[in-house]
Design an enzyme around this catalytic site. Sequence first.
Site, short mmCIF file in Angstrom:
data_model
loop_
_atom_site.label_atom_id
_atom_site.label_comp_id
_atom_site.label_asym_id
_atom_site.label_seq_id
_atom_site.Cartn_x
_atom_site.Cartn_y
_atom_site.Cartn_z
N ALA A 65 2.95 -5.36 11.40
CA ALA A 65 2.19 -4.20 10.93
C ALA A 65 1.93 -3.16 12.01
O ALA A 65 0.98 -2.39 11.93
CB ALA A 65 0.86 -4.65 10.31
N GLU B 194 7.09 0.37 13.27
CA GLU B 194 7.73 0.46 11.95
C GLU B 194 8.01 1.88 11.48
O GLU B 194 8.90 2.12 10.66
CB GLU B 194 6.82 -0.18 10.90
CG GLU B 194 6.55 -1.64 11.11
CD GLU B 194 5.47 -2.12 10.17
OE1 GLU B 194 5.80 -2.71 9.14
OE2 GLU B 194 4.28 -1.86 10.45
#
Length: 1342
Positions: free
Chosen positions: A1091, A1273
């Site tokens: 995350a 990400e």
Amino acid sequence: MSCPPKSDDLVFFVNGRKVIERNADPEVTLLNFLRKNLRLTGTKYACGRGGCGACTVMVSKHDPVSAKIRHFSITACLVPICSLYGAAVTTVEGIGSINTRLHPVQERIARSHGTQCGFCTPGMVMSMYTLLRNHLQPSEEQLMEALGGNLCRCTGYRPILASGRTFCVESTDCQKKRTGKCCLDLGGNDSSSLSRESDICTDLFVEEEFQPLDPTQELIFPPELLRMAKNPEKQTLTFHGERVTWISPGTLKDLLELKAKHPEAPLILGNTSLGPAMKSQGRVHPILLSPARISELSMVFKTSDGLTIGAGCSLAQVKDILAEQVSELPEEKTQTYRALLKHLKSLAGQQIRNMASLGGHVISRHCYSDLNPILVVGNATLNVISEEGTRQIPLNDHFLAGLASADLKPEEILESVYIPHSQKWEFVSAFRQAQCQQNALADVSAGMRVILEEATDTIKELSLSYGGVGESTIGAHKSCQQLIGRPWNEPMLEEACRLLLEEVSLPGWAPGGRVEFKRTLVVSFFFKFYLEVLQELKKLVKVSDSHHYPEISDRFLSALEDFPVTGPRGVQRYQSVDSHQSLQDPVGRPIMHLSGLKHATGEAIFCDDIPMVDRELFMVLVTSTKAHAKIISIDLSEALELPGVVDVITAEDIPGTNGAEDDKLLAVDEVLCVGQIICAVVAETDVQAKRAIEKIKITYKDLEPIIFTINDAIKHNSFLCPEKKLEQGNIEEAFEKVDQIVEGEVHVGGQEHFYMETQRVIVIPKAEDKELDIYVSTQDPAHVQKTVSSTLNIPINRITCHVKRVGGGFGGKVGRPAVFGAIAAVGAIKTGRPIRLVLDREDDMLITGGRHPLFGKYKVGFMNNGRIKALDIECFINGGCTLDDSEQVTEFLILKLENAYKIRNLRFRGRACMTNLPSNTAFRGFGFPQGTLITESCITAVAAKCGLLPEEIREKNMYKTIDKTIYKQAFSPETLIRCWNECLDKSSFHSRRIQVEEFNKKNYWKKKGIAIIPMKFSVGFAATSYHQAAALVHIYTDGSVLVTHGGNELGQGIHTKMLQVASRELKLPMSYMHICETSTATVPNTIATAASIGSDVNGKAVQNACQILLKRLEPIIKKNPGGTWEDWIEAAFEQRISLSATGYFRGYKADMDWEKGEGDPFPYYVYGAACSEVEIDCLTGAHKKIRTDIIMDACCSLNPAIDIGQVEGSFIQGMGLYTTEELKYSPEGVLYSRGPDEYKIPTITDVPEEFNVSLLPSSQTPLTIYSSKGLGESGMFLGSSVFFAITDAVAAACKERDIVEDFIVKSPATPEQVRMACADRFTEMIPRDDPQTFKPWSIPIA
């Protein structure tokens, strides 16, 4: 049992040391021998099929023909050790070490930040090293060629190439050497904030600091091998293995005798064809004949009418031979050679070309062969030889189809291939189209040749041959015969296309699929050939000649040009540290990855590099071959009788919990997908375990329903969890008031993680208290620990998980490693012995699942000026057979769908479908890259309907002021707008948009597209408890510091960043500090490293621990301010002050109430924008990435080199998702794409030609450690800028062809999708099949 006959001694050298193997087994590869016998683990196992380059080593041999030493790179996973007699092997350990002396290649790749996870690095190093052994100052083209067979999933290749470029001859196209300023720095508007160059850096390393390359320091070719080569043994060498005997004769006479004696025995040289076939099909040949020592098979003869090349010459040698001929002979004589050369440049990777032989390529008769179609039309002849004598066979369709009358007799061998010169008025061309430009098998390849009557355009002879459209290479003889005597003009073209489609017919169910695309390529290639011949005729015929040939429109000329292979260049910009910052403080500086040098020398230890433990067993998994079935019986008896097999682990052996009720570790009674784990074999060796799984007999009874596609799941109401929904405004009312409404759908395919290091685990049971040590490649060791605890029914405190480093994860090593750890632990407890489980690439791809495929429907209402008033999106993701992370992925997808846009009336709905496919799981971006593609597709649809440009619609609808998201979280879009404006400016977007339009007006068959995409990416887990982190910092009495924290090193440089934090806090150089590993025994109860917040939260914990320690030391430092660190630590110990502290961070607050549809689920956002420009070939669907500019808001980067690496790597991975990475499933639910041959991640040639990344300067966030942001990400979605640039180019083609847009978007934008979207006369003429009349080869699951 009879003793096997005695083998000869196998003699070769490894890293300058002699190896004598007295019992060489022909089935043992060099990779296995290096890793298991010699313990040289720098050479990595990643695919086992020669497709990824991780196992690249250099082989040196004395070439009897040239009497020189040849150095060439090879993939060790395909090379049988028996083929290495008299060779010298150099591995990454042999060229340098951090303990002795680094080789410049190793130093430069590390210091240029060309390593992240480091698993591919030894292979990259050896490819570059081999290049430098052959070319001290290579050209950039040679560098690209050398690295074309090496895959990297982390870096995005740019820094690897930058390190290699430091060895290259100076490029002539850059001004830097003359003006001191790089030509790429000159663009952009000076008013931009990025242009305040005083505080902006563009150097991530200092080239002047690199040690020079000294060729005198390289290992010499062993004199003993030189003597052996100059006085070769003529006797036949024989190596007897358990199942296979390898015979290597010393003379041609002996070889022919052996072939007569063993007519069924294949000849083996490179093993690039036999090797993969034996691996995938389990084929065993009892006798293998190796002609490697027979110089007659490597001879080259040049005559006045042609060229004869020995069948034993490697494809790399053939390439050199042909290049020499092309340079020496007049152009008219080298038409066939040029065509062959064109394909030899893109055929496989450099390592395979070095190994594969010309004879092997011809004799293998692969239907997708690139060279055979050209050899057929070039009238090549095969010279075959046997004890009876020699004869010639024409290399034609009959031979390639394997017809007995046209084939070699069993006792014959191929000695050489004769390729005649071409002549005046003869034209030869070659064409191929594959999923990507290099290192990919062709969908269709073609060789085409025409001879025209002298000084006319009348066809005298025509020959067309195709690969990829049948079981073998196919010739179009009938079509060619009917066209003889016709003039080379437009009516002939029409007739030829019609005839070709009749003759080269492909059934709808053809293996490999893509049937309509292949049919289109058959005629598109002929059209290209038609144009090429016309263009050549123009050159041949003087202006004064009366004969008039058809004119080629200038707008058609670009169809003749292939996209060139060019190395990416670009500028990386970041904010330099404050001039007042201490030189000792590393935060904000481009510090090299802590393990970079170890990656480059092969000394970085990964899970499977850990030496074998005493009495260790190897485990192999047995998986379901049915998609939904009841298990009737499992018969283990035959498997258990095999030598070396110790046990078979089934669900009955699990002492505790067998997974969850709907997600079993080992199947019980029922299987839910192909690839579900049923049981596991444990044996003394991996070979014995793999043989045993073939003998396990499982009987099934099929169950209904069997669901694979999202559509089927919707029909059967098959869902994994309740619908997730967010709504704002009054959507129904808004739709009534808008000017226009558009509805569309978006299909996004899945994605395989393709981490270079497959899933692997070692479980070592201890002698007492049921303790276990587990070494595992995972992002979440605590989850492995908990799962093993519940599976074995023992307390968590008896289990210690160790993670030194992970060879790439991307979300694929969050949940799945716990399954493999638990199954291995059951085996360890049952047998009482250590267990090693290493998944083959095929099994890893089959079992583990990947990114969720998505099907989305949208309805968008807008005004004629482009202002969007209402948007309704419904998404369905293909979750596979169990829940896994599908519910969270659905939630994140819905939360993030709005991206950067403020739309007053919204409704987002999402469902996760339950299907009979392996369960899909976490993947970098976690739903955002799929979902936001729908939102951006809405934007392009609105633009098309309004007659405006997509960027205008984006800008008009973007958040402008402080506002709240759909889930009522407040944020300021100021940084988002800055990123957007910077990107427009730095990319010179508006002027390039005009240039693109100009290009498109002038070119019919090539089109350019440009797109700019904004991004608002939310970071974190959406749950406060998942943001906590802990660290443990020890100071030892010598002053050295040991830092431990809860994050795992996946290649993202978390350990490097943590030491930067500790260095700043303790005011100590990083050289004092060390991180050993992540272990559940030192920092317990950790959260997965995922995350994008690993560095954020663990950095806070490390900071906390260091501040506690410094506070304890304060009185001592005050008392002796002039003392050294060592003095202070010694004094603290004397005064009984604790020198160990636990640091803790309670986490960012994050919550979401789905009942109310509101909350603050994310701690902060990362903003960015990317602009990409592409060029497409409308005839083939191929595309070239011309330029990409990325602006990313990193706030104050902890380490700009690592952060830019994360942005580049995730962008390229995203680009793969949207362009080349395509998962293919059979109608029975079997995954076809299970290795690098079938599944194409981006290669070095896929990187944009110009690739610029800038970290936005002068932005702050008070929330995080030193105001940094997590960038792991976010770059993934920016890869969609390439997708929308392709969409833009396709739209330009459709507009010109008056094709109505249908608003159905399909990702990835493969050559097939692009070609079929650019409909034209050729797509119109192909036959179409009724899908109801046949069973397709593959099915779409999104």
